[in-house]
Design a protein around this motif. Sequence first.
Motif, PDB file in Angstrom:
ATOM      1  N   ARG A 191       2.203   2.792  -2.624  1.00 13.81           N
ATOM      2  CA  ARG A 191       2.234   3.481  -3.914  1.00 13.81           C
ATOM      3  C   ARG A 191       1.733   4.911  -3.758  1.00 13.81           C
ATOM      4  O   ARG A 191       0.851   5.176  -2.943  1.00 13.81           O
ATOM      5  CB  ARG A 191       1.387   2.712  -4.926  1.00 13.81           C
ATOM      6  CG  ARG A 191       1.952   1.331  -5.258  1.00 13.81           C
ATOM      7  CD  ARG A 191       0.941   0.448  -5.938  1.00 13.81           C
ATOM      8  NE  ARG A 191      -0.125   0.059  -5.012  1.00 13.81           N
ATOM      9  CZ  ARG A 191      -1.136  -0.734  -5.351  1.00 13.81           C
ATOM     10  NH1 ARG A 191      -1.229  -1.199  -6.591  1.00 13.81           N
ATOM     11  NH2 ARG A 191      -2.057  -1.047  -4.466  1.00 13.81           N
ATOM     12  N   THR A 200       9.035  -1.433  -5.612  1.00 12.83           N
ATOM     13  CA  THR A 200       9.154  -2.881  -5.821  1.00 12.83           C
ATOM     14  C   THR A 200       9.304  -3.633  -4.508  1.00 12.83           C
ATOM     15  O   THR A 200       9.665  -4.808  -4.507  1.00 12.83           O
ATOM     16  CB  THR A 200      10.371  -3.171  -6.713  1.00 12.83           C
ATOM     17  OG1 THR A 200      11.544  -2.638  -6.089  1.00 12.83           O
ATOM     18  CG2 THR A 200      10.191  -2.548  -8.090  1.00 12.83           C
ATOM     19  N   GLN A 256       0.822  -1.206   0.000  1.00 13.91           N
ATOM     20  CA  GLN A 256       0.000   0.000   0.000  1.00 13.91           C
ATOM     21  C   GLN A 256       0.859   1.261   0.000  1.00 13.91           C
ATOM     22  O   GLN A 256       0.418   2.312   0.418  1.00 13.91           O
ATOM     23  CB  GLN A 256      -0.910  -0.017   1.238  1.00 13.91           C
ATOM     24  CG  GLN A 256      -1.835  -1.211   1.311  1.00 13.91           C
ATOM     25  CD  GLN A 256      -2.798  -1.267   0.139  1.00 13.91           C
ATOM     26  OE1 GLN A 256      -3.362  -0.249  -0.253  1.00 13.91           O
ATOM     27  NE2 GLN A 256      -2.989  -2.445  -0.428  1.00 13.91           N
ATOM     28  N   TRP A 307       3.286   8.566 -11.181  1.00 11.80           N
ATOM     29  CA  TRP A 307       2.830   7.498 -10.288  1.00 11.80           C
ATOM     30  C   TRP A 307       4.008   6.588  -9.954  1.00 11.80           C
ATOM     31  O   TRP A 307       4.722   6.125 -10.838  1.00 11.80           O
ATOM     32  CB  TRP A 307       1.718   6.704 -10.955  1.00 11.80           C
ATOM     33  CG  TRP A 307       1.162   5.585 -10.127  1.00 11.80           C
ATOM     34  CD1 TRP A 307       1.244   4.259 -10.387  1.00 11.80           C
ATOM     35  CD2 TRP A 307       0.407   5.699  -8.914  1.00 11.80           C
ATOM     36  NE1 TRP A 307       0.605   3.529  -9.423  1.00 11.80           N
ATOM     37  CE2 TRP A 307       0.074   4.387  -8.496  1.00 11.80           C
ATOM     38  CE3 TRP A 307      -0.015   6.773  -8.138  1.00 11.80           C
ATOM     39  CZ2 TRP A 307      -0.654   4.127  -7.344  1.00 11.80           C
ATOM     40  CZ3 TRP A 307      -0.746   6.516  -6.993  1.00 11.80           C
ATOM     41  CH2 TRP A 307      -1.062   5.217  -6.598  1.00 11.80           C
ATOM     42  N   GLU A 341       5.345   3.152  -8.016  1.00 14.09           N
ATOM     43  CA  GLU A 341       5.012   1.849  -7.439  1.00 14.09           C
ATOM     44  C   GLU A 341       6.306   1.176  -6.998  1.00 14.09           C
ATOM     45  O   GLU A 341       6.997   0.555  -7.810  1.00 14.09           O
ATOM     46  CB  GLU A 341       4.274   0.976  -8.457  1.00 14.09           C
ATOM     47  CG  GLU A 341       2.915   1.518  -8.861  1.00 14.09           C
ATOM     48  CD  GLU A 341       2.141   0.529  -9.729  1.00 14.09           C
ATOM     49  OE1 GLU A 341       2.547  -0.648  -9.787  1.00 14.09           O
ATOM     50  OE2 GLU A 341       1.152   0.935 -10.342  1.00 14.09           O
TER      51      GLU A 341
END
Length: 209
Positions: free
Chosen positions: A25, A70, A23, A66, A68
């Motif tokens: 991101r 890893t 969660q 955006w 994200e």
Amino acid sequence: MRILAALAVLAGLLAGTSPAAAQNRFWLQNNTGQAIVAANVSPSRVQDWGPNILSRGPVGPGMQVWVEPTFADCYLDIRVRFADGTEDGHLGVHACTLTRIVFGPDVSAPTPAPAPPPPRQAEAPNPSFTFVNRTGEPIREIYVSLTSERNWGRDRLGARQILPSGAAMPITLPRTGVCTADMRIVFMDGRIMEQRNVETCSIREYVWR
């Protein structure tokens, strides 16, 4: 059967910590006046910044990208490098509780109310007044000083000046909080008269008769 069930539970736990379930991101927002040309995101628990995450190129002023990660860590360190070579960063950001990390002013945040002005100090009373000569004869010297002073000070009329009977002149005194004054006048023939402890803050003129 118990072994298979245990393996299934373990597999579920591992899946819950996978990057896809993370969660952390967020949007990386550039509110500065220049482009962000590189950005690095890493868990706060490690020292290595890792690779540049801007695979699609720089993020211009007012733009966002955006991100994200890893990894599943919630506490992140974020570093950016601007077009002029300067760097900025946010350390220990709890990315799992927010959706946007901003570099530059956060225009979505409410503007704090301005600090109230300092209290205005009360102004000391004004002991100045207008001196009126009603003695019936001219005055050649006038001395006025606050009772807190130890000398008469200068002649208020000045050299070669007189104050005829019926005339008036302003007397300016400093605002020190003292409201009583001593006065001395000298007539043309050298006679001296004095008035002591005259309260002048509550009057506009003082008539000497």
